[in-house]
Motif scaffolding. Structure first.
Motif: not given
Length: 760
Positions: A476-486, A514-516, A543-546
């Motif tokens: 769906a061409n959406k934007y996702f961002k990690l807020g914590a380790d999974i 991935g927000n680091g 896909v970045t910062n993961l």
């Protein structure tokens, strides 16, 4: 004195002759043979290896460097003779070779010496009929004639078993059953039901038993049930046979009754003479409940209808068939992945909340979003699951669908939903002011910590359930961002996005930051599947910062910790550490530490694979990428400022082109791939240090300012494209002239390899 001297010389000569003849191994005397059958008889009747003067035959099969040759009467296996698949059909003469047995099977061991020559013309060997009860014949003459005999035989593949029953005596209708093994990727065994087949392959006697190694198969009718003539189609899941009603198990036609009925009529009318097969599981209230198959038994109607999305699942426990239910589950998931039928409106579905619920038009598919108040079980009749969403939306899941289409227990399910904002896909009806909606499968339900999926307000992922929910918006061409380790420990992972002929509708198409943070303990193991990793396939994605840690991925082909495959995507600052990737396909498996296969327009920068094992059964195993391919006229692939350090890259197959420390297979026109400022310091088994194999039609890879540690890759491992340096040199900045040690790289001079600055 002279006589004494002469006598001494004679004695000394005799002693030397004795010593020489005693120390040099004596080659057994050559045995002359008239045919392969004669050679095999002599081998089987000998107590040890036999030296054969000449063996002639036509090559009918090649595996690796081994082959089977056949002279029209029988065949023999030839080990390590350096044959190629292009040699099939050629007549070959083997001279001065050793014949022996290995696990009871007769073979020529070319690794012990010998020579071969080819005739200029080619020959065709026709398979022979199998006319004896081979299973119960183990005499020496039988083994000499039938071991590696090229045969073609008609019979029945026994459903659910790796066996094949054939009639060897047609006059007296006597039959035998033999074990079978498929050697072709074009079909798999065993079939679920008894199935007619004509198999072509070779027989082998090994470890005291016979088996049929199948090279080709002509598949005939399958027999899951009994044949019936359908008189009338009543609705989308009911038909009549001689006035008797049959109801189809596993589907619900209520979402689109007209389309469902038309689909069933189309299926029935397409069968020769209107005859189909039914597998009846039970009878109740005057109806027979059945699975419906095509006349030849090859197509399950319920599977096809669910794939096309004209029906939804209704997997009642009363009529369960675990094997078929798993097929139906995968069929419905296929409709979701390809956005067919009930999912065709998914990507553009409106989001309905409590504030906008009054404007919802009944019968339209939408995404309903709200906080789950409670999750309960309805004990009356079937134990249905009820999800109450803030008293404006009620979601119902049937007991059967919950059991077969959801992966958690009720208590786990309840805990994961209550008090959380959840999104549900489907269509609802109003009942006394409340919207009521059935939910059919787990992937129709998804949630995030917050966000709306836009660049300025991405979906925030802080729990495994949130990451699982990305699959719902994969294309769906959406934007996702990690807020914590999974941490995915204990999660049966399904990769996000997959391959299809329409990648924009099946692959991951979006931005994942991935927000680091880390994603840990991804686990996927299914050797029947391809395109495996955190993502199955990424397309027009970023896909970045993961950081991916402790991933364990096993698949048939196209597997990597990040993704199975990539096209037109950007991968920036992704780190894979302490992971394991394995592909089991016996050809080009395309297994990579980061990505299995990258194609047209993919850009990979500042990525690393550390302390990771990448392995495969045969070809295209790479520390970073299994394969890099740029199709004609397509955008270039870029791999810049990346490294592979620690761990091991290996192939089970003994060839220097099977694996590589960085990229194994390369296929691109001149100038359409940029590979620069990279290095490898990992152990390599059966491969090259940097790039192993230039595919047919490809230009030579152009690799700039890239290096490998000669002391780490392994003894004898070299490379034609990158520059080899010692470990000491690899830990000196001066080695890496032209690299950006201001913004990209850093080094602990003399103590460590270069590292990417973002890692610190």
């Amino acid at each position: 004195m002279k006589r004494v001297y002469i006598a001494f010389i004679v004695i000394l000569t005799l002693v030397l002759i004795f010593v020489v003849t005693s120390c040099v191994p004596q080659h057994p005397s050559l045995v002359s043979v008239r045919s392969i059958y004669d050679a095999k008889l002599k081998i089987l009747n000998s107590a040890g290896p036999v030296s054969l003067d000449k063996v002639e035959g036509t090559i009918i099969y090649v595996s690796g460097s081994d082959a089977i040759i056949h002279d029209g009467q029988t065949g023999i296996y030839v080990y390590k003779a350096g044959f190629y698949s292009s040699d099939v059909g050629k007549k070959v003469t083997l001279n001065n070779v050793i014949g022996t047995t290995y696990r009871d099977s007769v073979q020529i061991d070319f690794s012990k010496g010998g020579s071969k020559s080819f005739a200029t013309e080619t020959f065709t060997v026709e398979p022979t009929d199998l006319t004896i009860d081979i299973v119960n014949n183990v005499s020496v003459p039988t083994r000499a004639l039938w071991d590696f005999q090229y045969v073609k035989v008609y019979g029945i593949l026994n459903g659910g078993k790796m066996t094949f029953t054939y009639e060897y005596d047609k006059t007296n209708k006597r039959k035998a059953t033999i074990n079978v093994v498929s050697l072709s990727s074009s079909f798999s065994l065993p079939y679920t039901y008894d199935t007619e087949a004509t198999l072509t392959g070779y027989l082998q006697f090994s470890n005291g038993a016979w088996s049929l190694k199948v090279l080709r198969a002509e598949i005939g009718d399958s027999y899951p049930g009994v044949g019936v003539f359908v008189d009338e189609v009543v609705d989308g899941k009911t038909f009549k046979v001689y006035g008797k009603s049959y109801e189809l198990i596993g589907i619900d036609d209520s979402v689109n009754p007209t389309a469902a009925k038309a689909k069933l009529e189309e299926f029935i009318n397409s069968q020769p003479e209107g005859i189909a097969q039914v597998l009846v599981k039970g009878e109740k209230d005057g109806k027979k409940y059945a699975f419906l198959f095509s006349k030849d038994g090859k197509t399950l109607y319920q599977e096809q209808a669910l794939k096309d999305g004209v029906v939804v699942p209704n997997l009642a426990e009363e009529w369960e068939d675990i094997t078929i239910y798993e097929t139906l589950k995968n069929a419905y998931k296929s409709a979701y992945s390809s956005k067919k039928g009930v999912y065709s409106a998914f990507s553009g579905a409106s989001v309905i909340t409590v504030e906008s619920s009054n404007t919802y038009v009944e019968g339209n598919y939408a995404i309903f979003s709200g906080t789950v108040s409670d999750v309960t079980k309805d004990e009356a009749g079937n134990i249905n699951i009820n999800i109450n969403v803030s008293n404006w939306l009620k979601i119902t899941i049937s007991a059967g669908n919950f059991k077969y289409l959801f992966s958690s227990t009720f208590e786990q399910f309840k805990q994961s939903l209550e008090g959380k904002v959840i999104n549900f896909y489907g269509k609802a009806k109003r009942n006394e002011g409340i919207l009521e909606m059935p939910l059919y499968a787990e992937w129709e339900m998804f949630s995030f910590a917050s966000g709306s999926g836009t660049p300025d307000d991405p979906y925030i992922i802080t729990k495994p359930e949130h990451l699982i929910s990305v699959r719902a918006f994969a294309s769906a061409n959406k934007y996702f961002k990690l807020g914590a380790d999974i941490d995915l420990a204990g999660v049966d992972w399904t990769p996000i996005g997959t391959y299809s002929s329409n990648l924009s509708a099946s692959a991951f198409v979006g931005t994942f930051d991935g927000n680091g943070y880390k994603i840990k303990n991804i686990s996927f193991s299914d050797t029947t599947k391809s395109n495996a990793g955190l993502f199955g396939y990424i397309y027009n994605a970023t896909v970045t910062n993961l950081i991916i840690e402790n991933a364990n991925i096993t698949a048939s082909s196209r597997a990597g910790a990040l993704a199975g495959a990539s096209q037109l995507s950007k991968v920036y600052r992704v780190k894979v550490v302490n992971s394991s990737i394995r592909v089991t396909y016996s050809g080009s498996g395309y297994g990579g530490g980061l990505i299995g296969e990258v194609t047209d327009g993919t850009e990979i920068e500042e990525c690393t694979v550390r302390n990771t094992t990448v392995s495969g059964a045969k070809y295209a195993i790479g520390g970073l990428l299994g394969r890099l391919k740029v199709n004609s006229g397509k955008p270039a692939v870029v791999v810049r400022n990346c490294y592979v350090e620690g761990g091991q890259v290996s192939s089970d197959y003994s060839s220097s082109t099977s694996s590589a420390g960085f990229i194994c297979n390369f296929s691109a026109a001149s100038g359409s791939a940029v590979i620069e400022n990279n290095y490898v310091a990992a152990s390599i088994i059966n491969g090259k240090a940097f790039i192993a194999y230039k595919e047919s039609g490809s230009a030579d890879p152009v690799v700039r300012s890239s290096y490998y540690d000669t002391q780490v890759v392994g003894s004898g491992v070299s490379d034609s494209y990158a520059t080899g340096k010692t470990t000491a040199e690899m830990k000196q900045q001066a080695t890496f002239a032209g690299w950006n040690f201001t913004n990209v790289w850093t080094i602990n001079e003399g103590n460590d390899y270069p590292r990417l600055k973002w890692e610190n």
